[in-house]
Design an enzyme around this catalytic site. Structure first.
Site, PDB file in Angstrom:
ATOM      1  N   ASP A  31      56.303  -6.683  47.586  1.00  0.00           N
ATOM      2  CA  ASP A  31      55.292  -6.654  46.517  1.00  0.00           C
ATOM      3  C   ASP A  31      55.480  -5.338  45.770  1.00  0.00           C
ATOM      4  O   ASP A  31      55.681  -4.289  46.400  1.00  0.00           O
ATOM      5  CB  ASP A  31      53.890  -6.715  47.153  1.00  0.00           C
ATOM      6  CG  ASP A  31      52.783  -7.050  46.170  1.00  0.00           C
ATOM      7  OD1 ASP A  31      52.026  -8.002  46.448  1.00  0.00           O
ATOM      8  OD2 ASP A  31      52.659  -6.360  45.131  1.00  0.00           O
ATOM      9  N   CYS A  34      51.943  -4.039  41.395  1.00  0.00           N
ATOM     10  CA  CYS A  34      51.562  -3.883  39.983  1.00  0.00           C
ATOM     11  C   CYS A  34      50.148  -4.397  39.735  1.00  0.00           C
ATOM     12  O   CYS A  34      49.522  -4.029  38.751  1.00  0.00           O
ATOM     13  CB  CYS A  34      52.576  -4.548  39.048  1.00  0.00           C
ATOM     14  SG  CYS A  34      52.424  -6.325  38.955  1.00  0.00           S
ATOM     15  N   ALA A  81      55.032 -13.615  43.623  1.00  0.00           N
ATOM     16  CA  ALA A  81      55.092 -12.435  42.745  1.00  0.00           C
ATOM     17  C   ALA A  81      55.318 -12.839  41.290  1.00  0.00           C
ATOM     18  O   ALA A  81      56.348 -13.436  40.958  1.00  0.00           O
ATOM     19  CB  ALA A  81      56.225 -11.519  43.209  1.00  0.00           C
ATOM     20  N   SER A 124      51.458 -23.927  38.595  1.00  0.00           N
ATOM     21  CA  SER A 124      50.108 -23.989  38.041  1.00  0.00           C
ATOM     22  C   SER A 124      49.885 -25.311  37.326  1.00  0.00           C
ATOM     23  O   SER A 124      50.823 -25.901  36.760  1.00  0.00           O
ATOM     24  CB  SER A 124      49.952 -22.840  37.032  1.00  0.00           C
ATOM     25  OG  SER A 124      48.814 -23.043  36.227  1.00  0.00           O
ATOM     26  N   TYR A 149      52.845 -17.248  29.671  1.00  0.00           N
ATOM     27  CA  TYR A 149      52.604 -17.317  31.125  1.00  0.00           C
ATOM     28  C   TYR A 149      52.834 -18.752  31.622  1.00  0.00           C
ATOM     29  O   TYR A 149      53.604 -19.004  32.546  1.00  0.00           O
ATOM     30  CB  TYR A 149      51.168 -16.873  31.466  1.00  0.00           C
ATOM     31  CG  TYR A 149      50.668 -17.459  32.764  1.00  0.00           C
ATOM     32  CD1 TYR A 149      51.099 -16.957  33.983  1.00  0.00           C
ATOM     33  CD2 TYR A 149      49.810 -18.570  32.775  1.00  0.00           C
ATOM     34  CE1 TYR A 149      50.679 -17.528  35.182  1.00  0.00           C
ATOM     35  CE2 TYR A 149      49.391 -19.140  33.955  1.00  0.00           C
ATOM     36  CZ  TYR A 149      49.822 -18.617  35.157  1.00  0.00           C
ATOM     37  OH  TYR A 149      49.408 -19.201  36.337  1.00  0.00           O
ATOM     38  N   LYS A 153      55.994 -20.691  33.996  1.00  0.00           N
ATOM     39  CA  LYS A 153      55.846 -21.531  35.200  1.00  0.00           C
ATOM     40  C   LYS A 153      56.621 -22.834  35.023  1.00  0.00           C
ATOM     41  O   LYS A 153      57.307 -23.294  35.943  1.00  0.00           O
ATOM     42  CB  LYS A 153      54.366 -21.835  35.476  1.00  0.00           C
ATOM     43  CG  LYS A 153      53.545 -20.617  35.873  1.00  0.00           C
ATOM     44  CD  LYS A 153      53.894 -20.142  37.274  1.00  0.00           C
ATOM     45  CE  LYS A 153      53.132 -18.904  37.680  1.00  0.00           C
ATOM     46  NZ  LYS A 153      53.588 -18.314  38.940  1.00  0.00           N
ATOM     47  N   PHE A 178      45.202 -25.482  40.769  1.00  0.00           N
ATOM     48  CA  PHE A 178      44.201 -25.626  39.719  1.00  0.00           C
ATOM     49  C   PHE A 178      43.491 -24.269  39.594  1.00  0.00           C
ATOM     50  O   PHE A 178      44.114 -23.315  39.207  1.00  0.00           O
ATOM     51  CB  PHE A 178      43.355 -26.883  39.983  1.00  0.00           C
ATOM     52  CG  PHE A 178      44.162 -28.101  39.547  1.00  0.00           C
ATOM     53  CD1 PHE A 178      45.326 -28.461  40.241  1.00  0.00           C
ATOM     54  CD2 PHE A 178      43.855 -28.800  38.404  1.00  0.00           C
ATOM     55  CE1 PHE A 178      46.143 -29.510  39.789  1.00  0.00           C
ATOM     56  CE2 PHE A 178      44.655 -29.854  37.944  1.00  0.00           C
ATOM     57  CZ  PHE A 178      45.798 -30.196  38.639  1.00  0.00           C
ATOM     58  N   GLY A 294      42.842 -21.592  23.198  1.00  0.00           N
ATOM     59  CA  GLY A 294      43.739 -22.156  24.206  1.00  0.00           C
ATOM     60  C   GLY A 294      43.039 -22.864  25.352  1.00  0.00           C
ATOM     61  O   GLY A 294      43.701 -23.507  26.170  1.00  0.00           O
TER      62      GLY A 294
HETATM   63  C1  UD1 Z   1      43.693 -19.930  33.790  1.00  0.00           C
HETATM   64  C2  UD1 Z   1      45.083 -20.480  33.593  1.00  0.00           C
HETATM   65  C3  UD1 Z   1      45.599 -21.005  34.901  1.00  0.00           C
HETATM   66  C4  UD1 Z   1      45.491 -19.949  35.978  1.00  0.00           C
HETATM   67  C5  UD1 Z   1      44.034 -19.506  36.084  1.00  0.00           C
HETATM   68  C6  UD1 Z   1      43.836 -18.446  37.150  1.00  0.00           C
HETATM   69  C7  UD1 Z   1      45.894 -21.753  31.638  1.00  0.00           C
HETATM   70  C8  UD1 Z   1      45.571 -22.836  30.680  1.00  0.00           C
HETATM   71  N1  UD1 Z   1      44.992 -21.547  32.610  1.00  0.00           N
HETATM   72  O1  UD1 Z   1      42.836 -21.049  34.040  1.00  0.00           O
HETATM   73  O2  UD1 Z   1      46.939 -21.396  34.747  1.00  0.00           O
HETATM   74  O3  UD1 Z   1      45.907 -20.496  37.205  1.00  0.00           O
HETATM   75  O4  UD1 Z   1      43.628 -18.995  34.819  1.00  0.00           O
HETATM   76  O5  UD1 Z   1      44.544 -17.285  36.848  1.00  0.00           O
HETATM   77  O6  UD1 Z   1      46.897 -21.125  31.544  1.00  0.00           O
HETATM   78  N2  UD1 Z   1      35.220 -18.494  31.157  1.00  0.00           N
HETATM   79  C9  UD1 Z   1      34.063 -18.037  30.563  1.00  0.00           C
HETATM   80  N3  UD1 Z   1      33.833 -16.696  30.572  1.00  0.00           N
HETATM   81  C10 UD1 Z   1      34.698 -15.801  31.146  1.00  0.00           C
HETATM   82  C11 UD1 Z   1      35.864 -16.287  31.750  1.00  0.00           C
HETATM   83  C12 UD1 Z   1      36.100 -17.647  31.738  1.00  0.00           C
HETATM   84  O7  UD1 Z   1      33.280 -18.803  30.022  1.00  0.00           O
HETATM   85  O8  UD1 Z   1      34.423 -14.577  31.098  1.00  0.00           O
HETATM   86  C13 UD1 Z   1      35.466 -19.961  31.178  1.00  0.00           C
HETATM   87  C14 UD1 Z   1      36.742 -20.368  30.467  1.00  0.00           C
HETATM   88  O9  UD1 Z   1      36.505 -20.590  29.103  1.00  0.00           O
HETATM   89  C15 UD1 Z   1      37.108 -21.643  31.220  1.00  0.00           C
HETATM   90  C16 UD1 Z   1      36.562 -21.417  32.631  1.00  0.00           C
HETATM   91  O10 UD1 Z   1      35.636 -20.351  32.511  1.00  0.00           O
HETATM   92  O11 UD1 Z   1      36.416 -22.710  30.685  1.00  0.00           O
HETATM   93  C17 UD1 Z   1      37.644 -21.005  33.620  1.00  0.00           C
HETATM   94  O12 UD1 Z   1      38.387 -19.932  33.050  1.00  0.00           O
HETATM   95  P1  UD1 Z   1      39.429 -19.089  33.905  1.00  0.00           P
HETATM   96  O13 UD1 Z   1      38.811 -18.669  35.185  1.00  0.00           O
HETATM   97  O14 UD1 Z   1      39.982 -18.029  33.019  1.00  0.00           O
HETATM   98  O15 UD1 Z   1      40.569 -20.135  34.281  1.00  0.00           O
HETATM   99  P2  UD1 Z   1      41.422 -21.137  33.338  1.00  0.00           P
HETATM  100  O16 UD1 Z   1      41.485 -20.660  31.957  1.00  0.00           O
HETATM  101  O17 UD1 Z   1      40.908 -22.518  33.611  1.00  0.00           O
END
Ligand code: UD1
Length: 339
Positions: A31, A34, A81, A124, A149, A153, A178, A294
């Protein structure tokens, strides 16, 4: 089995080390720290009675990999990693492609030189891209993810499939996670993001512990039951157990195997906030904010294949994920100590 764990000090890697040790395996960790702290090693030792051999280094360092493979009779490699912040990857694509793709290829090449044939890759659900069908099942075609990112993958998955075809005695498992959340039930290990958390659960946890004032919920006008996005949250210890199950399945069974690691159902952002409030015994303050670029409205996993072929299924639910995250965050408000 001796298992090289790249990124084994990180969030999912450290939980996987603990579950591997409990199943009788011996992890060896590389590791580059980072996005992690070496004090995690003491926590692994506290939980298992075993302190894994640790190399502080980068998977792009071919000479170091050769040294590790020479010093240990490694049977399998689990490759965590990588850089993983979706938003950051849009601004730093070169770093993401270099760390993630170049890193994976350097590792697989070192495995070839050392005659190590079993590889488990941390992929992912993002490789399904933007598809209006849910649940996502492994037979669906992949689509180009919107971020570098995610694309890294998908590209690595494709490289590994080609490499396995050319080296047919290799076993490759592509595990599509997920939304891993939660922490070890002891409260000794959990997610410790550096800086402002990008992901939902660590952000909620930092609001609850008083490190941040208020959660912004990105969008409440999605076509979902309560208007907030729906995701498949899965406890990190269940994800870790998925790796142990995959290791048992693929080792010395050549081929490429693809498995979703998800709970198989979706929760909205508000569901998570409400469950967390229950777990920590106080309301988590939130406000609605504009959508985040996104984000997809809703998706979750079909995890039947992993259940049938790996004999794996999730054991922990959303309340466990929140209770364990809260235990970790309240016992370690500033995350892991520096040393
Ligand atoms: C993202 C990545 C996924 C990765 C995961 C964990 C994509 C599309 N998704 O998932 O590959 O495995 O992160 O690292 O590349 N949210 C809020 N407020 C916040 C943060 C998040 O409302 O402050 C909402 C987001 O809009 C989303 C949900 O919470 O609807 C989950 O978000 P998040 O935990 O960032 O995961 P993903 O975007 O689903």
């Amino acid at each position: 089995m001796n298992v090289l764990i790249t990124g084994g000090i990180g969030y999912i890697g450290s939980h996987t080390c603990v579950q591997l040790i409990k199943s009788g395996h011996t992890p060896v960790i590389i590791d580059n720290l980072c996005n992690s702290k070496a004090s995690v090693l003491q926590r692994i030792e506290q939980l298992t009675g075993h302190k894994p051999t640790f190399y502080n280094g980068d998977v792009r360092d071919a000479a170091l990999l050769d040294k590790i493979f020479a010093e240990h009779r490694i049977d399998s490699v689990i490759h965590f990693a990588a850089l993983k912040a979706v938003g950051e990857s849009v601004n730093k694509p070169l770093e993401y492609y270099d760390n993630n793709i170049h890193g994976s290829l350097t590792l697989v090449d070192a495995m070839r030189r050392a005659g190590v044939k079993n590889f488990i890759f941390s992929s992912s659900a993002t490789v399904y891209g933007d598809q209006p069908i849910t649940p996502y099942v492994e037979t669906m075609e992949t689509r180009r993810p919107s971020s570098p990112y995610g694309n890294s993958k998908l590209i690595i998955e494709q490289c590994l499939e080609d490499i396995q075809k050319a080296q047919p005695d290799m076993s490759v498992a592509l595990l599509r996670y997920f939304n891993p959340v939660g922490a070890h039930s002891s409260g000794l290990m959990g997610e410790d993001p550096q800086g402002i958390p990008n992901n939902l659960m660590p952000f909620i946890a930092q609001v609850a512990v008083g490190r941040r004032e208020c959660l912004s919920i990105f969008g409440n006008d999605y076509p979902t039951p309560d208007g907030t996005c729906v995701r498949d949250y899965i406890h990190v210890v269940d994800v870790a157990d998925g790796h142990v199950a995959a290791l048992n399945k693929v080792t010395n069974h050549p081929g490429t195997y693809v498995y979703n690691l998800g709970a198989g159902f979706g929760y909205s952002v508000l569901d998570v906030v409400n469950a967390f409030s229950k777990a920590c015994g106080k309301p988590v303050p939130y406000q609605f904010a504009p959508r985040r670029g996104g984000d997809l409205a809703s998706y979750w996993a079909d995890s039947t294949k992993a259940a049938n072929e790996l004999g794996w299924q999730v054991k922990l639910n959303l309340d466990d994920m929140c209770a364990d995250t809260w235990r970790w965050q309240s016992m370690n408000p500033q995350g892991y100590p520096d040393e």
